[in-house]
Design an enzyme around this catalytic site. Structure first.
Site, PDB file in Angstrom:
ATOM      1  N   ASP A 219       0.862  -1.180   0.000  1.00  0.00           N
ATOM      2  CA  ASP A 219       0.000   0.000   0.000  1.00  0.00           C
ATOM      3  C   ASP A 219       0.896   1.227   0.000  1.00  0.00           C
ATOM      4  O   ASP A 219       1.930   1.249   0.664  1.00  0.00           O
ATOM      5  CB  ASP A 219      -0.908  -0.001   1.243  1.00  0.00           C
ATOM      6  CG  ASP A 219      -2.136   0.881   1.040  1.00  0.00           C
ATOM      7  OD1 ASP A 219      -3.253   0.375   1.206  1.00  0.00           O
ATOM      8  OD2 ASP A 219      -1.973   2.081   0.720  1.00  0.00           O
ATOM      9  N   ASP A 220       0.489   2.250  -0.769  1.00  0.00           N
ATOM     10  CA  ASP A 220       1.323   3.448  -0.840  1.00  0.00           C
ATOM     11  C   ASP A 220       1.131   4.356   0.381  1.00  0.00           C
ATOM     12  O   ASP A 220       1.920   5.256   0.608  1.00  0.00           O
ATOM     13  CB  ASP A 220       1.019   4.238  -2.125  1.00  0.00           C
ATOM     14  CG  ASP A 220      -0.446   4.603  -2.215  1.00  0.00           C
ATOM     15  OD1 ASP A 220      -1.287   3.758  -1.875  1.00  0.00           O
ATOM     16  OD2 ASP A 220      -0.748   5.732  -2.624  1.00  0.00           O
TER      17      ASP A 220
ATOM     18  N   ASP B 193      -3.050  -3.247  -2.454  1.00  0.00           N
ATOM     19  CA  ASP B 193      -3.847  -2.033  -2.618  1.00  0.00           C
ATOM     20  C   ASP B 193      -4.081  -1.793  -4.114  1.00  0.00           C
ATOM     21  O   ASP B 193      -3.204  -2.059  -4.938  1.00  0.00           O
ATOM     22  CB  ASP B 193      -3.057  -0.867  -2.002  1.00  0.00           C
ATOM     23  CG  ASP B 193      -3.807   0.451  -2.123  1.00  0.00           C
ATOM     24  OD1 ASP B 193      -5.052   0.428  -2.158  1.00  0.00           O
ATOM     25  OD2 ASP B 193      -3.137   1.496  -2.177  1.00  0.00           O
TER      26      ASP B 193
ATOM     27  N   MET C 256      -5.296   1.323  -5.546  1.00  0.00           N
ATOM     28  CA  MET C 256      -4.931   2.674  -5.974  1.00  0.00           C
ATOM     29  C   MET C 256      -3.533   3.035  -5.499  1.00  0.00           C
ATOM     30  O   MET C 256      -3.332   3.358  -4.329  1.00  0.00           O
ATOM     31  CB  MET C 256      -5.935   3.667  -5.396  1.00  0.00           C
ATOM     32  CG  MET C 256      -7.357   3.318  -5.717  1.00  0.00           C
ATOM     33  SD  MET C 256      -7.955   4.342  -7.017  1.00  0.00           S
ATOM     34  CE  MET C 256      -8.762   5.589  -6.050  1.00  0.00           C
TER      35      MET C 256
ATOM     36  N   ASP D 238      23.223 -60.548 -22.907  1.00  0.00           N
ATOM     37  CA  ASP D 238      24.102 -59.577 -23.562  1.00  0.00           C
ATOM     38  C   ASP D 238      23.982 -59.724 -25.072  1.00  0.00           C
ATOM     39  O   ASP D 238      23.971 -60.841 -25.608  1.00  0.00           O
ATOM     40  CB  ASP D 238      25.555 -59.816 -23.108  1.00  0.00           C
ATOM     41  CG  ASP D 238      26.484 -58.723 -23.596  1.00  0.00           C
ATOM     42  OD1 ASP D 238      26.855 -57.862 -22.774  1.00  0.00           O
ATOM     43  OD2 ASP D 238      26.830 -58.723 -24.801  1.00  0.00           O
ATOM     44  N   ILE D 239      23.862 -58.606 -25.769  1.00  0.00           N
ATOM     45  CA  ILE D 239      23.767 -58.656 -27.236  1.00  0.00           C
ATOM     46  C   ILE D 239      25.144 -58.971 -27.814  1.00  0.00           C
ATOM     47  O   ILE D 239      26.156 -58.424 -27.375  1.00  0.00           O
ATOM     48  CB  ILE D 239      23.240 -57.309 -27.786  1.00  0.00           C
ATOM     49  CG1 ILE D 239      21.862 -57.011 -27.174  1.00  0.00           C
ATOM     50  CG2 ILE D 239      23.167 -57.348 -29.305  1.00  0.00           C
ATOM     51  CD1 ILE D 239      21.249 -55.686 -27.593  1.00  0.00           C
TER      52      ILE D 239
ATOM     53  N   ASN E 237      26.977 -50.648 -33.948  1.00  0.00           N
ATOM     54  CA  ASN E 237      27.287 -49.220 -33.868  1.00  0.00           C
ATOM     55  C   ASN E 237      28.289 -48.814 -34.945  1.00  0.00           C
ATOM     56  O   ASN E 237      28.115 -47.806 -35.629  1.00  0.00           O
ATOM     57  CB  ASN E 237      27.900 -48.886 -32.504  1.00  0.00           C
ATOM     58  CG  ASN E 237      26.827 -48.686 -31.438  1.00  0.00           C
ATOM     59  OD1 ASN E 237      25.714 -48.279 -31.743  1.00  0.00           O
ATOM     60  ND2 ASN E 237      27.180 -48.980 -30.204  1.00  0.00           N
TER      61      ASN E 237
ATOM     62  N   ASP F 284      20.883 -47.657 -30.958  1.00  0.00           N
ATOM     63  CA  ASP F 284      19.803 -47.346 -30.010  1.00  0.00           C
ATOM     64  C   ASP F 284      18.482 -47.993 -30.435  1.00  0.00           C
ATOM     65  O   ASP F 284      17.743 -48.508 -29.601  1.00  0.00           O
ATOM     66  CB  ASP F 284      19.610 -45.825 -29.897  1.00  0.00           C
ATOM     67  CG  ASP F 284      20.702 -45.159 -29.077  1.00  0.00           C
ATOM     68  OD1 ASP F 284      21.566 -45.899 -28.528  1.00  0.00           O
ATOM     69  OD2 ASP F 284      20.705 -43.919 -28.975  1.00  0.00           O
TER      70      ASP F 284
ATOM     71  N   GLU G 172      24.555 -52.697 -23.264  1.00  0.00           N
ATOM     72  CA  GLU G 172      23.779 -53.679 -24.031  1.00  0.00           C
ATOM     73  C   GLU G 172      23.644 -54.963 -23.230  1.00  0.00           C
ATOM     74  O   GLU G 172      23.535 -56.042 -23.777  1.00  0.00           O
ATOM     75  CB  GLU G 172      24.407 -53.950 -25.411  1.00  0.00           C
ATOM     76  CG  GLU G 172      25.890 -53.737 -25.498  1.00  0.00           C
ATOM     77  CD  GLU G 172      26.690 -54.917 -24.987  1.00  0.00           C
ATOM     78  OE1 GLU G 172      27.192 -54.823 -23.849  1.00  0.00           O
ATOM     79  OE2 GLU G 172      26.820 -55.918 -25.724  1.00  0.00           O
TER      80      GLU G 172
HETATM   81  P1  GH3 Z   1      30.168 -59.291 -27.283  1.00  0.00           P
HETATM   82  O1  GH3 Z   1      29.544 -60.187 -28.255  1.00  0.00           O
HETATM   83  O2  GH3 Z   1      31.398 -59.855 -26.674  1.00  0.00           O
HETATM   84  O3  GH3 Z   1      29.191 -58.862 -26.232  1.00  0.00           O
HETATM   85  O4  GH3 Z   1      30.635 -58.001 -28.081  1.00  0.00           O
HETATM   86  P2  GH3 Z   1      30.021 -56.556 -28.033  1.00  0.00           P
HETATM   87  O5  GH3 Z   1      30.518 -55.796 -29.183  1.00  0.00           O
HETATM   88  O6  GH3 Z   1      28.547 -56.682 -27.917  1.00  0.00           O
HETATM   89  O7  GH3 Z   1      30.562 -56.033 -26.643  1.00  0.00           O
HETATM   90  P3  GH3 Z   1      31.441 -54.782 -26.247  1.00  0.00           P
HETATM   91  O8  GH3 Z   1      31.367 -54.710 -24.755  1.00  0.00           O
HETATM   92  O9  GH3 Z   1      32.784 -54.831 -26.878  1.00  0.00           O
HETATM   93  O10 GH3 Z   1      30.685 -53.547 -26.843  1.00  0.00           O
HETATM   94  C1  GH3 Z   1      29.481 -53.068 -26.344  1.00  0.00           C
HETATM   95  C2  GH3 Z   1      29.137 -51.842 -27.123  1.00  0.00           C
HETATM   96  O11 GH3 Z   1      27.871 -51.344 -26.745  1.00  0.00           O
HETATM   97  C3  GH3 Z   1      30.125 -50.735 -26.903  1.00  0.00           C
HETATM   98  C4  GH3 Z   1      29.270 -49.520 -26.681  1.00  0.00           C
HETATM   99  O12 GH3 Z   1      29.653 -48.443 -27.500  1.00  0.00           O
HETATM  100  C5  GH3 Z   1      27.895 -49.954 -27.037  1.00  0.00           C
HETATM  101  N1  GH3 Z   1      26.891 -49.270 -26.271  1.00  0.00           N
HETATM  102  C6  GH3 Z   1      26.767 -49.179 -24.926  1.00  0.00           C
HETATM  103  N2  GH3 Z   1      25.690 -48.437 -24.592  1.00  0.00           N
HETATM  104  C7  GH3 Z   1      25.101 -48.048 -25.748  1.00  0.00           C
HETATM  105  C8  GH3 Z   1      23.956 -47.269 -26.059  1.00  0.00           C
HETATM  106  O13 GH3 Z   1      23.223 -46.764 -25.177  1.00  0.00           O
HETATM  107  N3  GH3 Z   1      23.640 -47.070 -27.344  1.00  0.00           N
HETATM  108  C9  GH3 Z   1      24.410 -47.594 -28.334  1.00  0.00           C
HETATM  109  N4  GH3 Z   1      24.047 -47.367 -29.602  1.00  0.00           N
HETATM  110  N5  GH3 Z   1      25.495 -48.320 -28.074  1.00  0.00           N
HETATM  111  C10 GH3 Z   1      25.850 -48.561 -26.804  1.00  0.00           C
HETATM  112 MG    MG Z   2      27.757 -57.485 -26.168  1.00  0.00          MG
HETATM  113 MG    MG Z   3      -3.426   3.633  -2.458  1.00  0.00          MG
END
Ligand code: GH3
Ligand code: MG
Ligand code: MG
Length: 456
Positions: A9-10, A53, A55, A330-331, A338, A347, A373
């Site tokens: 308030d002023d 206030d 005003m 494990d992949i 990659n 990914d 992976e």
């Molecule tokens: P192995 O058959 O012995 O498992 O061989 P690999 O190539 O699968 O295993 P290595 O551990 O040598 O490599 C794993 C790779 O996964 C290395 C890394 O750059 C990749 N990686 C890890 N996290 C990510 C991710 O979030 N995205 C991608 N695109 N790649 C990923």
């Molecule tokens: Mg692997």
């Molecule tokens: Mg006032």
């Protein structure tokens, strides 16, 4: 903690007067003598309620209010306009500027204190949510503040509770067109209606014939499904004690008869905007909880979640004498995916892999992305024989169906290796994980694309 009220308030004598009355009720009071000071104090988050206030030279109260309500940092601070004017048009102008309420000088103590106390209490709920929502804002979820400032408060879902059809129809008529409005003329049905309909706002007449309107307000406030619904009470002009009681039990705002259409519209919009803002904050908090436990790329649980929960699962299995099996997956040669196709394609493969894992397991199984992976699935109430079948089915599902990449333009072959171990008597989580890991190592060494059970 006592709420902190900013008095703007002023005229120093007015400031002193309000300050004394608020201090007597144990509020903390800060003061400002012009709009610029007030904005600065609010921006520094140094108050919970503003008594403003109208005003003032330089910047009047309407302008200060408008600026507070359009700034994401201050829009949630409740504002009560205080003025010597008492024209409905001024009230409406203040409310349209976003004010939460409007008090006329000389301000009655009861109205002032009840209003400030109720607004301060409501703000504390919002503050709590804001605090918890903060982390998610840091990691880039849509800002609830930006949406709140842009929200017009229109198209709300409203329930009117009034047992006098003519009165209900009048309110309905005023809101129609701006909102979706339902009417309930049987107070005994009102609570069910409110709970069923997911309303933003319930407008309750306190003059119900054979029913206590405040009781209904209190029930709406405490019922799980309506707890966050806004309540606007409508009372006859001479019923101040009822209104004060209403504010105490959690009514958000009130109107007195005869109802001014523009005032009704303005108050309704403010309540709907607030309700939606709190809802967004709640969603945001929920989302940040989910983000804390899930892996962003695949949507599977993250490693931290797995590590905090696997101990419990193992203990449960041990104490109930039930089997439990751990898969470590494990992949194969993922690095070359990659290297050949790029990180984004890598990914995509990880995401698609997660989808196929989810299709292969049950609801009670816990699947997580453990590292780059590498994935882990914990399967409660599953012995080695069944788990081996599941693992083998997953392995085949990966190897036999090539993965689409580059938006489906081509496909690539992917294989996985799996090591698995069943929980032994007296084993802890770390030990069973270690054996599954060793089995995976053997699967890799023996040529990959295979399932290897651990030795006991
Ligand atoms: P192995 O058959 O012995 O498992 O061989 P690999 O190539 O699968 O295993 P290595 O551990 O040598 O490599 C794993 C790779 O996964 C290395 C890394 O750059 C990749 N990686 C890890 N996290 C990510 C991710 O979030 N995205 C991608 N695109 N790649 C990923
Ligand atoms: Mg692997
Ligand atoms: Mg006032």
């Amino acid at each position: 903690m006592s709420a902190r009220v900013l008095v703007v308030d002023d005229i120093p004598a007015n400031v002193k007067l309000l300050e004394a009355r608020l201090s007597a009720e144990y509020f903390d009071v800060v003061t400002a003598v012009n709009g610029a000071q007030a904005l600065a104090i609010c921006e520094r988050a140094e108050c919970d309620v503003v008594l403003l206030d109208v005003m003032m030279p330089d910047m009047d109260g309407f302008e200060v209010c408008k600026r507070l309500k359009s700034n994401p940092a201050t829009h949630h601070i409740p504002v009560v306009m205080v003025t010597a004017l008492d024209q409905p048009s001024d009230r409406v102008r203040g409310l349209q500027a976003g004010a939460d309420d409007f008090l006329t000088k000389p301000v009655s103590d009861v109205a002032l204190i009840a209003r400030v106390r109720s607004l301060a209490r409501l703000k504390m709920v919002t503050d709590e949510l804001r605090m918890r929502a903060l982390t998610s804002r840091d990691i880039g979820i849509e800002s609830p503040e930006r949406d709140a400032v842009a929200d017009t408060g229109l198209q709300g879902k409203i329930l009117i509770v009034d047992d006098r059809p003519a009165s209900a129809e009048r309110i309905h008529g005023m809101l129609q067109g701006s909102h979706a409005v339902d009417v309930e003329t049987d107070p005994n049905e009102a609570l069910f209606r409110a709970a069923e309909g997911s309303y933003d706002l319930v407008i309750v007449s306190l003059g119900l014939e054979n029913f206590d309107g405040l009781r209904l307000c209190s029930q709406v406030r405490s019922l799980e499904r309506t707890r966050n619904t806004a309540i606007l009470a409508v009372a006859d002009a001479d019923n101040n004690t009822r209104l004060v009681r209403g504010l105490e039990i959690g009514v958000n705002d009130y109107l007195t008869r005869p109802i001014d259409k523009n005032e009704l519209l303005a108050r309704v919009r403010t309540q709907i905007r607030k309700k939606r803002y709190t809802e967004r904050l709640r969603d945001n908090v929920q989302m940040s909880i989910e983000m804390a436990i899930t892996d962003a790329l695949t949507g599977l649980f993250n490693r931290r979640y797995m590590e905090t929960h696997v101990g419990t699962l193992v203990e449960q299995a041990a104490s109930r004498g039930k089997p439990l099996t751990v898969l470590v997956i494990d992949i194969d040669y993922f690095k070359s995916v990659n290297d050949t196709w790029g990180h984004d394609t890598g990914d995509d493969v990880l995401r698609e892999f997660a989808v196929r894992i989810k299709k292969s397991i049950r609801g009670i199984d816990l699947a997580c992305r453990y590292g780059g992976e590498e994935f882990v699935v914990v399967m409660p109430e599953t012995d080695m024989a069944v788990a081996t079948m599941v693992a083998e089915r997953l392995r085949r599902r990966i190897a036999s169906e090539p993965f689409p990449i580059q938006q489906g333009a081509r496909t690539i072959e992917v294989t996985i290796s799996i090591g698995l171990a069943a929980l032994e008597r007296d084993e802890d989580a770390a030990q069973v994980f270690k054996r599954a890991d060793q089995a995976l190592y053997r699967a890799k060494r023996d040529g990959r694309n295979r399932v290897v059970p651990a030795a006991a």
